[in-house]
Design a protein around this motif. Structure first.
Motif, short mmCIF file in Angstrom:
data_model
loop_
_atom_site.label_atom_id
_atom_site.label_comp_id
_atom_site.label_asym_id
_atom_site.label_seq_id
_atom_site.Cartn_x
_atom_site.Cartn_y
_atom_site.Cartn_z
N LEU A 127 0.85 -1.19 0.00
CA LEU A 127 0.00 0.00 0.00
C LEU A 127 0.89 1.24 0.00
O LEU A 127 1.82 1.34 0.80
N GLU A 128 0.60 2.16 -0.92
CA GLU A 128 1.29 3.46 -0.90
C GLU A 128 0.33 4.50 -0.34
O GLU A 128 -0.78 4.64 -0.83
N LEU A 129 0.80 5.21 0.67
CA LEU A 129 0.00 6.30 1.22
C LEU A 129 0.55 7.61 0.66
O LEU A 129 1.66 8.01 1.00
N HIS A 130 -0.22 8.24 -0.24
CA HIS A 130 0.18 9.52 -0.83
C HIS A 130 -0.35 10.63 0.06
O HIS A 130 -1.54 10.92 0.04
N ASP A 179 -6.68 -4.31 0.59
CA ASP A 179 -5.40 -4.53 1.25
C ASP A 179 -4.21 -3.95 0.49
O ASP A 179 -3.10 -4.00 0.99
N GLU A 180 -4.42 -3.42 -0.70
CA GLU A 180 -3.26 -2.86 -1.42
C GLU A 180 -3.69 -1.73 -2.34
O GLU A 180 -4.86 -1.38 -2.42
N GLY A 181 -2.70 -1.13 -3.00
CA GLY A 181 -3.01 -0.04 -3.93
C GLY A 181 -2.37 1.26 -3.49
O GLY A 181 -1.39 1.28 -2.75
N GLU A 182 -2.94 2.35 -4.00
CA GLU A 182 -2.42 3.69 -3.69
C GLU A 182 -3.55 4.52 -3.11
O GLU A 182 -4.62 4.62 -3.72
N THR A 183 -3.31 5.09 -1.95
CA THR A 183 -4.36 5.81 -1.24
C THR A 183 -3.93 7.25 -0.98
O THR A 183 -2.82 7.50 -0.53
N VAL A 184 -4.84 8.17 -1.31
CA VAL A 184 -4.59 9.60 -1.08
C VAL A 184 -5.06 9.94 0.33
O VAL A 184 -6.17 9.58 0.72
N VAL A 185 -4.20 10.62 1.08
CA VAL A 185 -4.51 10.99 2.47
C VAL A 185 -4.40 12.51 2.61
O VAL A 185 -3.35 13.09 2.31
N LEU A 186 -5.48 13.17 3.04
CA LEU A 186 -5.39 14.60 3.33
C LEU A 186 -4.98 14.77 4.79
O LEU A 186 -5.82 14.87 5.69
N GLU A 187 -3.67 14.76 4.99
CA GLU A 187 -3.14 14.78 6.34
C GLU A 187 -3.34 16.16 6.97
O GLU A 187 -2.98 17.17 6.36
N GLY A 188 -3.90 16.16 8.18
CA GLY A 188 -4.16 17.44 8.85
C GLY A 188 -5.59 17.91 8.70
O GLY A 188 -5.99 18.87 9.33
N ALA A 189 -6.35 17.22 7.85
CA ALA A 189 -7.76 17.57 7.69
C ALA A 189 -8.62 16.49 8.33
O ALA A 189 -8.17 15.35 8.49
N ALA A 190 -9.83 16.85 8.73
CA ALA A 190 -10.76 15.86 9.28
C ALA A 190 -12.18 16.30 9.02
O ALA A 190 -12.47 17.49 8.97
N VAL A 191 -13.05 15.30 8.84
CA VAL A 191 -14.48 15.55 8.78
C VAL A 191 -15.04 15.18 10.15
O VAL A 191 -14.80 14.08 10.64
N ALA A 226 -0.01 16.72 -6.48
CA ALA A 226 1.21 15.98 -6.17
C ALA A 226 1.34 15.81 -4.65
O ALA A 226 1.11 16.75 -3.88
N ALA A 227 1.72 14.59 -4.24
CA ALA A 227 1.81 14.29 -2.80
C ALA A 227 3.02 14.97 -2.18
O ALA A 227 4.05 15.13 -2.82
N ASP A 228 2.89 15.36 -0.91
CA ASP A 228 4.03 15.89 -0.17
C ASP A 228 4.98 14.78 0.21
O ASP A 228 6.18 15.00 0.34
N SER A 229 4.42 13.59 0.47
CA SER A 229 5.28 12.45 0.78
C SER A 229 4.52 11.18 0.42
O SER A 229 3.29 11.18 0.36
N VAL A 230 5.28 10.13 0.14
CA VAL A 230 4.67 8.83 -0.14
C VAL A 230 5.27 7.81 0.82
O VAL A 230 6.49 7.67 0.90
#
Lengths: 427, 77, 145, 348
Positions: free
Chosen positions: A3-6, A89-101, A171-175
């Motif tokens: 799993l890649e966390l973008h 269980d795998e793939g690439e997932t975009v994460v908005l780090e620092g945000a929350a609903v 573009a992701a800040d980190s992967v």
């Protein structure tokens, strides 16, 4: 499984014509999101607000907190809810780090969950540090409570998915890459390091006390193995509303800090081989069965160590102690994470159960400690609820808008996944 | 209570129905009795039978007091 | 073998059970403790729900009658005594049904019922649970004594 | 301003005398007496010992409630801001008196209190939750070290500051849980603890489970025929009418009842005060809980020498461990003085 966390960093929220993310500033098309959520005919009204760290704002009663995530290819997350029940269980997932609903909804008349974005209460909740989109949801007349809870739960996931999906091209800040090998490899990897698993206890007592795994109510599961990558992709979500301090919000599952801590030590100090998900049911027969099965899985993995996290207090203390006792009896060394209900003076027994084998316990703090939350400039949600929330008491909402409550009422204050730094000592 | 009396040097026999609780409170000589509401009796029997039952239990208790032990011991049988 | 269950409750949603009484939650626990002394065993844990004893007025416990006389189920006794110890530490603050705002109380009754629904289902007694406080649904004795 | 402090000490430290003077009734002396010198020095200008209250350990132990009330009255007459008692080191009666004085001062006058004892002093378990107890060595040799610690803690309390952790203040833990923020998050701490546990390295649990200490078994009765046997029960058996008003649960007292000449606990004379079980059977025949009838028979037959003239009874249900322990110690003391050899303790 890989799993890649973008990770895309978010440090500001604003309203705008089009949902976009530029330089950490997430602009949200409120009207589009509102009409998406209002498609659910179970809601009479859907209101959106922004609450940023340092704002003089109180959110109440908070039902769930969800981190915005989606698949890089646009595919669904939160299996069984936003998407199909496909394995995630795998793939690439975009994460908005620092945000929350943050979803707010007064499902029952004694509901709780306070998030203060500033002041003394802010120190106790992890969600005073996130940039929050607050979704306040009112049901149509006569909506049954199960349905209202389910509708609120779903709205949180849809909003979170919407936000991430709308900006997934950025573009992701980190992967970060998480690789989870097949068992055959995992078990023989890192010879010389102690084999360790995580026993992940989930609240499952009934309405307002439920958790879902791939859309299945976990009171109906037998303990099972999951991969950390599935947890990160929303395989486990919260339907748990009561006891704000120590319920695991969906955000806490997505960012499970126990999994993170074990992964960090994996290959250096330990060989982390599995996550065992188990439940906390009401009947004694279920408790015995689940505890037996969970420890059996640990034995099948041949682990030497088991980190056990509880969710809730009282009834689940019995599951926690049973799990500890059985594991230690099977020669597996345990460490437990729990919180305490030691009374406002700290003099009562902290847990409803005990065993001499529980020699290694991490405390997430005494939930009965009292705090006065000063008035805020703005209250989002349903402020009257402060009088009847479980950690408050009649008259706790004072005329000046301040609230005296136990920290039990503060969302995530004594999180038993070990999300925060709060703890307790004997004085 | 049982522990503090024993700490003072007296042999104590704890005669009670729920053995695990006796073990938890730290009794050393334990004799199981009949039932919680009537540890030394059985109301379904005749008074004579009941007294014989009680006497047998007390005999067991005295035997326990006369027995040297190394640690917590439940005197069954 | 016929298994016989008994529902002790102060929740009006379970007004149809034989041992329904509008008393405090602590008195329900005490009644069940006596029942355990008579040989019954607990079906559900006495501390369900994420509420402390003084935070909600209702308690519903299901016990199974002994299949043969004599003996005490020690795990049940231990659990009920631990629960009672917790209740005692809130002595004087335990709520009796009928003192809260009716709408809040109805919510508590509702959630209490939902939290024992699974237990009742295990015992084939789900039909004892009425939908709301006003609902006097037909009740069947099921396997309840 | 200078805070006003009253110091409580026993007859021995007051220089009145040893055991022969233990019956000394409470008395008040202005200013500093005995170990108060060192305490006053440690206070410096910030606090002043305005008076010393002295009481004999024997008098206090035999008249706990009255002695405490008398001591509190004397203390109140000095209008102090705080009370310091001891140090009592390992002297059991002195430690108990210091603890009881501190508790009574807290309850009646609402003032901060500090005392000091050796950890095994019985006063520690009885009063640790009621007062701050500075840890001392087992003898008066530790005075020099204990006094500055007591003074600095008392000053902190006088200033209205919250004391730090027991390890920082040199006190014995009171047994209350207090929240604090640690350096790392809970999950990291748990993972570290697991690594240490698996490596066999030392680690410290953040929540010690409640422990049950054990007492080694006393030696067996050598000669039953010459033994005096006493009966004790937690089943709440009492004379009809429950003359001592023993509570049905969470009992705060026990009863001592004369059974000399009683051959049988009849329904007319005895019943149970216990609220923890169905009382029908015990009320019908209390021998079902406390087997006096058969013990009397066996006494006559010469199985043992004597059934002790008194039995002791309380209700075990919900009674706090520390209190039950105190009952046990007091009953043991009485049994020892009466020459009892062994005990049958019955529970339901």
């Amino acid at each position: 499984m890989k799993l890649e966390l973008h990770r895309l960093k978010v440090n500001a929220l604003a309203w705008g014509e089009r949902t976009s993310l530029v330089g950490g500033r997430l602009t949200i098309d409120g009207e589009a999101l509102r009409s998406l959520l209002a498609e659910d005919s179970r809601f009479r009204s859907v209101a959106l607000d922004l609450a940023l760290p340092g704002d003089k704002v109180r959110l109440i009663p908070v039902k769930d907190v969800v981190e915005p995530r989606c698949r890089l290819d646009g595919g669904p997350l939160f299996p069984g809810f936003v998407g199909d029940v496909e394995t995630v269980d795998e793939g690439e997932t975009v994460v908005l780090e620092g945000a929350a609903v943050v979803t707010c909804g007064a499902i029952v008349g004694f509901q709780e969950g306070i998030i203060d974005m500033t002041g003394p209460g802010a120190e106790y909740t992890p969600f005073s540090k996130t940039c929050n989109l607050v979704v306040s949801l009112e049901p149509v007349e006569g909506l049954e409570k199960h349905d209202y809870e389910a509708a609120c739960r779903l709205a949180g996931f849809r909003a979170a998915h919407y936000l991430a999906n709308a900006v997934r091209g950025v573009a992701a800040d980190s992967v970060e890459t998480v690789v989870w090998p097949p068992l055959s490899e995992a078990l023989s990897a890192h010879p010389g390091l102690p084999r360790v698993a995580y026993l992940y206890m989930l609240q499952s007592q009934g309405l307002l006390h439920d958790t879902y795994l791939y859309g299945v109510d976990v009171k109906r599961i037998l303990p099972t193995l999951v991969s950390p990558t599935e947890v990160m992709n929303g395989a486990i979500v919260s339907g748990n509303c009561v006891s704000a301090c120590d319920k695991n919000s969906t955000y806490a599952h997505q960012n499970n800090p126990v999994i993170a801590a074990l992964l960090r030590r994996h290959g250096r100090e330990i060989n982390f081989v599995g996550c065992i998900v188990t439940n906390e049911n009401v009947t004694l027969a279920d408790k015995k069965r689940s505890s037996g099965q969970a420890v059996k899985l640990a034995r099948m993995l041949g682990v030497e160590g088991l980190l056990i996290s509880e969710e809730g207090f009282g009834n689940p203390d019995a599951d926690l102690i049973m799990n500890c006792h059985r594991a230690e009896a099977a020669g597996i060394r345990t460490v437990l994470i729990t919180d305490e209900f030691a009374g406002s003076d700290g003099a009562s027994q902290s847990l409803a159960d005990a065993t001499a084998e529980a020699t290694a316990v991490v405390s997430a703090g005494n939930a009965n400690a009292r705090i006065v939350l000063p008035p805020m400039e703005r209250v989002i949600g349903f402020p009257r609820e402060a009088n009847v929330i479980a950690g408050g008491f009649e008259g706790s909402l004072r005329d000046d808008g301040s609230i005296e409550v136990e920290i039990q009422a503060i969302t995530g204050a004594t999180n038993e996944l070990g999300l925060g730094r709060l703890s307790a000592v004997t004085v | 209570m049982v522990k503090e009396i024993e700490r003072a040097g007296f042999p104590v026999v704890h005669m009670c129905t729920i053995i695990p609780i006796s073990q938890t409170v730290g009794a050393n000589r334990i004799v199981p009795t009949i039932a919680i509401p009537h540890p030394f009796g059985d109301p379904t029997r005749t008074p004579g039978e009941e007294k014989a039952l009680r006497r047998a239990l007390v005999e067991k208790g005295l035997k326990a007091l006369e027995t040297d032990i190394d640690g917590q011991t439940v005197f069954n049988g | 073998m016929v298994r016989v269950f008994c529902v002790f409750s102060n929740n009006p949603r379970l007004a149809g059970s034989k041992q329904y009484r509008p008393v405090s939650s602590q008195e329900i626990l005490l009644a069940v403790r006596d029942e355990i002394h008579r040989g019954s065993s607990l079906v559900n844990h006495p501390l369900y729900g994420n509420f402390r004893p003084h935070q909600q007025p209702y308690r519903t416990l299901v016990v199974e009658k002994p299949s043969s006389p004599g003996g005490v189920d020690v795990p049940s006794l231990t659990l009920i005594e631990k629960a009672l110890a917790l209740y005692r530490s809130y002595e004087g603050r335990i709520m009796t049904p009928g003192i809260l705002d009716p709408s809040v109380e109805a919510d508590y009754a509702y959630v209490d019922g939902e939290l024992v629904r699974e237990t009742l289902r295990h015992c084939h007694l789900e039909e004892l649970l009425s939908e709301g406080e006003d609902d006097q649904k037909s009740r069947s004795g099921g396997h309840e004594e | 301003m200078t805070y006003r402090v009253v110091h409580y000490i026993n007859q021995f430290f007051a220089g009145i005398g040893g055991e022969e003077e233990a019956g000394q009734r409470p008395l008040l002396k202005e200013g500093v007496v005995g170990p108060g010198q060192a305490l006053a020095a440690a206070f410096g200008d910030e606090a002043q010992i305005v008076a010393t209250v002295i009481c004999g350990d024997g008098y206090f132990a035999e008249n706990m409630d009255r002695a405490a009330a008398e001591v509190v009255d004397l203390i109140a007459s000095c209008r102090p801001d705080a009370v310091v008692a001891g140090p009592a080191f390992n002297a059991g009666r002195y430690g108990t008196a210091c603890g009881a004085v501190c508790q009574a001062v807290k309850e009646n006058l609402g003032l901060p209190t500090v005392t000091a004892m050796y950890p095994e002093n019985p006063g520690v378990d009885l009063y640790r939750s009621e007062t701050y107890i500075v840890e001392t060595t087992d003898s008066a040799r530790g005075l020099r070290k204990a006094v500055p610690t007591m003074a600095s803690l008392a000053l902190k309390l006088l200033r209205g500051e919250t004391p730090g952790l027991p390890s920082e203040e040199g006190t014995l833990p009171q047994g209350r849980r207090r929240n604090l923020f640690r350096d790392a998050c809970g999950a990291e701490r748990a993972a570290d603890m697991l690594v240490r546990k698996l490596r066999g390295e030392p680690f410290e649990t953040e929540y010690p489970m409640p422990v049950f200490d054990r007492v080694p078994p006393a030696g067996a009765l050598k000669n039953l025929k010459e033994a005096t046997i006493a009966l004790v029960t937690s089943g709440g058996i009492v004379p009809k009418g429950n003359p001592d008003h023993i509570e049905a649960s969470s009992a705060s007292r026990y009863g001592e009842y004369d059974i000399s000449g009683v051959d049988d606990l009849t329904a007319a004379g005895y019943g149970t005060a216990h609220g923890g079980y169905d009382p029908t059977y015990a009320d019908g025949d209390a021998d079902r809980v406390l087997p006096v009838d058969v013990l009397r028979e066996m006494e006559r037959e010469g199985r043992f020498a004597k059934l002790h003239d008194f039995f002791y009874s309380t209700v075990g249900n919900g009674t706090p461990v520390a209190l039950a322990a105190r009952f046990g110690r007091e009953i043991a003391e009485k049994l020892r003085n009466a020459g009892v050899d062994a005990v049958i303790l019955t529970s339901t």
